[in-house]
Design a protein around this motif. Structure first.
Motif, PDB file in Angstrom:
ATOM      1  N   LYS A 250      17.091  10.537 -29.744  1.00 49.89           N
ATOM      2  CA  LYS A 250      18.321  10.841 -29.957  1.00 49.89           C
ATOM      3  C   LYS A 250      18.889  11.908 -28.899  1.00 49.89           C
ATOM      4  O   LYS A 250      20.000  11.929 -28.355  1.00 49.89           O
ATOM      5  CB  LYS A 250      18.620  11.705 -31.262  1.00 49.89           C
TER       6      LYS A 250
ATOM      7  N   GLN B 281      17.435   3.152 -35.570  1.00 48.21           N
ATOM      8  CA  GLN B 281      16.301   3.930 -35.533  1.00 48.21           C
ATOM      9  C   GLN B 281      15.597   3.876 -37.154  1.00 48.21           C
ATOM     10  O   GLN B 281      16.639   3.942 -38.067  1.00 48.21           O
ATOM     11  CB  GLN B 281      16.985   5.511 -35.617  1.00 48.21           C
TER      12      GLN B 281
ATOM     13  N   HIS C 196      13.198   5.082 -25.478  1.00 51.97           N
ATOM     14  CA  HIS C 196      14.118   5.572 -24.343  1.00 51.97           C
ATOM     15  C   HIS C 196      13.331   6.447 -23.192  1.00 51.97           C
ATOM     16  O   HIS C 196      13.419   6.228 -22.226  1.00 51.97           O
ATOM     17  CB  HIS C 196      15.056   6.517 -24.857  1.00 51.97           C
TER      18      HIS C 196
ATOM     19  N   GLN D 154      14.070   0.016 -32.319  1.00 50.34           N
ATOM     20  CA  GLN D 154      14.574   1.238 -31.732  1.00 50.34           C
ATOM     21  C   GLN D 154      15.030   0.583 -30.151  1.00 50.34           C
ATOM     22  O   GLN D 154      16.062   1.276 -29.891  1.00 50.34           O
ATOM     23  CB  GLN D 154      13.483   2.027 -31.250  1.00 50.34           C
TER      24      GLN D 154
ATOM     25  N   LYS E  78      19.667  10.576 -25.729  1.00 49.76           N
ATOM     26  CA  LYS E  78      20.807   9.919 -25.726  1.00 49.76           C
ATOM     27  C   LYS E  78      21.952  10.621 -25.498  1.00 49.76           C
ATOM     28  O   LYS E  78      22.966  10.606 -24.757  1.00 49.76           O
ATOM     29  CB  LYS E  78      21.006   8.881 -26.953  1.00 49.76           C
TER      30      LYS E  78
ATOM     31  N   ASP F  27      18.460   0.232 -30.534  1.00 48.22           N
ATOM     32  CA  ASP F  27      19.154   1.267 -30.942  1.00 48.22           C
ATOM     33  C   ASP F  27      19.446   1.525 -32.373  1.00 48.22           C
ATOM     34  O   ASP F  27      20.142   2.025 -32.977  1.00 48.22           O
ATOM     35  CB  ASP F  27      20.760   1.305 -30.265  1.00 48.22           C
TER      36      ASP F  27
END
Lengths: 647, 144
Positions: B135, A385, A306, A380, B138, A383
């Protein structure tokens, strides 16, 4: 002015790389048409100049760090005027931009090395090789110039820098990246050789002999880098582990596995003119693994897919370069592989057969590491993990590694082309006896609790005996140096595997909270906490535990584990205190104190753990001897050829 | 053996090796991939009890208790949505403290608490464990 000069040198080097590509094309045509060597001479000189300019650019960056020039962003972010000089220099490559500049510098210097020293290759193939090397360089010059310029100025200049991560302030680590990069990028030469050979349809023993020293040299540096990196992680991180299967470690292991396979297949090509297509493929794969490793470590993708998606410029840039170079080389391979004529054949039971087996097993291990490293990233991105850790790698790789150890033992005992299975069985009696004896003793001693590590030690014992056998019945003083190299390297593999297995099976860990004056036992040692005292270093303060260690009734000795506190940037690090004995290491770590005045001590007794790095050192030494032997032999042949011409 | 045949055999061997590697890797993946959970993911949902997993989030401020044996700690991991109590025996990492990110490796217990065999701690945004950074990122984007 220094920063501007550095940037100018970088751009000039890039311009020369462009000229080099064009000259290479011309020189290759000139050579094919037999028109003389005007362009070839120009090409060699251009390659040298490009290498010198890149080295100059990187040298100027180091100078900026040494002078603590706080008007340069990179220096401000990664250095501090009070740092010891060695870490100022290491700061130049202890960051993204600087390490990429080092990368391209090694690339250009390797090209210059080929231009200077390569006399074996056909002119056309050499020209194509230098062109390919320059084409790789161009992409990375563009990356530096457009996406990660190390010479960016800061206006106004900062008062002082932010310092270097204290974990990195260690002599071992300071020289770890350059060593690895020499290995990584040394493989670029093999890649360029393969591309050049494919372009010119010139694959054979002379091409393999030209490539081999470069592969050997790169592989030696990778071996040293991985061994040193493992030891650094072991004593610096204070967890007592020597390999974590962390993606950054795997990034250096994958090129090593590919290079090890390449080293062995190139030998088949040079000696017996077999495995032509396979060797070309491996040369492409080895450098591809280097680039993929660079991408993993340098794109930020490991921190988070990300985070990578938020600032994708650099990552995407490197990814595009990967696609162009790897895709281009594989496409070239696919187009031309049909034209690569079949080399000589061999029977399955032969030296070549064993080397093919070695290559397949190494490829399997490489595949497993590759999947285990990249799968979490792919997951990942979708999405999911998940993390893949040591249990996965150990489970998947241990059986293959044992088979590889067996193949390593057998290979050197076989004759080239064909051998009889019966003769082989006779040669294997002594190694098999050693392995069986080791296994029986250990099994009787420890039972089946540690079956895999015990098998590892047994296989290592067998390999140790087998690796020395090629020296049997030889006149040792007249044995060629490269044979010694092979023997020592294979012995190193046995030593290293034995160390890994011994530590896995027999390490003892103790964790206790001890008051001053109290004691705790670990393995054969009695450890007494004598006192806790403050100490000072050049840029840190620390709490130090004075431990008195006694083994049975022998003379006691002291160990001083510390907790260090750095102010810039503010961090605490654990400095383990380790003592090395003949039969292993005692590893001590100081933890926190509590209200009752007790201090946490974490102690490991690790029998024979030192063998891991000793083995790594032997492997590198073996490689170095092989390199020296081959290069000396080549120089002698050259001299003899020159003398023959004069007669 | 004819040249053509040899090349074919070697090619098939290489394919078999690649197949074997993938097979090995996938079979080991089945039981060894540690899935990553944030406390919010496990709230009121069944969690695997027999597998090694990772739990990540922040060490909840005020939750850290050092046990009388001097080597065990208890704390709670939170991601702002839920909290999970964690027990750990060992030396906590240098950068482990209340209010900073942590990834605990270990197993869930039937009562919903977590027993860690290993803690990974990092001290700031730049050095956040990958999964936590992901996380957090997100949940930040969800908030906007």
């Amino acid at each position: 002015m220094i920063a501007e000069a550095g940037l100018a040198a970088l751009w000039l080097a890039a311009a020369f790389a462009l000229v080099q590509v064009l000259l290479a094309w011309g020189a290759a045509r000139e050579a094919v048409e037999g028109k003389g060597d005007q362009l070839m001479i120009a090409l060699r000189r251009t390659t040298l100049v490009q290498g010198l300019l890149a080295v100059l650019s990187f040298g100027l960056l180091i100078l900026l760090f040494v002078r603590s020039d706080m008007s340069v962003v990179l220096v401000v972010e990664n250095s501090h005027s009070l740092k010891p000089l060695m870490y100022k220099i290491a700061g130049a490559w202890g960051n993204h931009e600087g390490s990429m500049l080092l990368w391209v510098t090694v690339l250009a210097a390797a090209g210059a090395g080929v231009a200077l020293f390569e006399r074996q290759l056909a002119a056309a193939t050499l020209a194509a090789t230098l062109g390919a090397q320059a084409a790789i360089g161009l992409g990375f010059y563009a990356f530096l110039a457009f996406a990660s310029n190390p010479f960016v100025r800061l206006d106004p200049a900062a008062a002082d820098g932010q310092g270097l991560n204290p974990l990195l302030q260690d002599p071992g680590l300071a020289f770890h990246p350059p060593t690895l990069y020499l290995g990584y990028v040394g493989l670029s030469v093999a890649f360029s050789f393969a591309v050049g050979a494919l372009l010119m349809r010139d694959v054979g023993p002379s091409f393999a002999k030209a490539m081999r020293p470069w592969v050997l040299a790169a592989w030696i540096f990778l071996t040293i880098g991985i061994t040193a990196g493992s030891y650094w992680a072991y004593y610096e991180l204070g967890w007592g582990g020597w390999w974590f299967w962390d993606p950054v470690e795997n990034a250096s292991l994958m090129p090593w596995l590919a290079a090890t396979a390449l080293l062995h297949s190139v030998t088949v090509l040079a000696t017996r003119d077999g495995l032509r297509a396979w060797t070309l493929m491996l040369a492409v794969v080895a450098f591809s693994m280097s680039m993929i490793g660079t991408f993993l470590v340098r794109s930020g993708i490991l921190v988070s897919v990300h985070a990578f998606a938020v600032d994708p410029t650099r990552g995407t840039f490197i990814l595009a370069l990967l696609g162009i170079y790897i895709g281009g080389a594989l496409a070239l391979f696919g187009l031309r592989v049909g034209k690569v004529t079949q080399g000589s054949t061999f029977q399955l039971v032969s030296r070549e057969g064993a080397l093919v087996l070695n290559n397949l097993l190494l490829s399997v291990i490489l595949g497993v590491v590759f999947i285990g490293t990249l799968y979490p990233l792919v997951a990942q991105a979708m999405d999911v993990q998940l993390s893949i850790g040591a249990p996965f790698f150990n489970k998947a790789i241990a059986p293959v590694a044992l088979a590889l150890v067996a193949a390593t033992a057998v290979g050197p005992l076989l004759k080239w082309r064909r051998d009889s299975a019966n003769a082989l069985l006779g040669k294997l009696l002594a190694p098999a006896a050693a392995a069986g004896l080791a296994f029986a003793l250990l099994f009787a001693f420890t039972g089946s609790a540690h079956l895999v590590p015990i098998l590892g030690i047994a296989f290592a014992a067998g390999l140790a005996v087998a690796s020395i056998l090629p020296l049997a019945r030889r006149n040792l003083r007249r044995t060629p140096i490269h044979i010694w190299g092979m023997v020592i390297a294979h012995l190193g593999v046995a030593v290293s595997i034995a160390g890994m297995a011994a530590d896995t099976a027999f390490k003892v860990e103790r964790l206790a909270a001890v008051s001053v004056g109290g004691n705790v036992t670990v393995g054969p040692f009695r450890v007494t906490l004598e006192e806790i005292r403050p100490t000072l270093g050049p840029n840190w303060s620390a709490l130090e535990a004075r431990l008195k260690v006694q083994r049975g009734n022998t003379a006691p000795f002291e160990l001083l584990p510390q907790q260090r506190f750095f102010s810039a940037p503010p961090t605490t690090t654990n400095e383990a205190a380790i003592t090395t004995l003949l039969d292993g290491q005692l590893y001590t770590v100081l933890g926190q104190g509590d209200e009752q005045g007790r201090w946490q001590l974490r102690l490991w007794w690790k029998p024979f753990v030192t063998l891991i790095w000793l083995g790594g050192g032997l492997i590198a030494l073996g490689g170095a001897l092989a390199l020296v032997g081959r290069v000396r032999r080549e120089l002698r042949e050259r001299r003899d050829a020159a003398e023959a011409e004069h007669l | 053996m004819k040249a053509k045949h040899q090349r074919l055999v070697l090619g098939l061997l290489a394919l078999a090796a690649i197949g074997g590697a993938s097979g090995l890797a996938l079979s080991a993946l089945q039981d060894q991939a540690a899935f990553f959970y944030a406390p919010g993911d496990v709230q009121g949902k069944p969690v695997p009890l027999d597998k090694a997993v990772r739990l990540g989030g922040m060490v909840e401020t005020g939750s850290l208790v050092r046990k009388p044996d001097g080597v065990s700690v208890a704390f709670a991991v939170t991601d702002g949505k839920a909290r999970v109590p964690v027990a750990f025996r060992g030396v906590t990492p240098d950068l482990f403290k209340e209010g900073s990110g942590v990834v605990a490796e270990g197993r869930f217990n039937p009562d919903g608490s977590f027993t860690a065999d290993n803690l990974l701690a990092k001290h700031d945004e730049r050095y956040m464990p990958p999964q936590v950074a992901g996380k957090m990122h997100k949940s930040e984007t969800l908030k906007q």
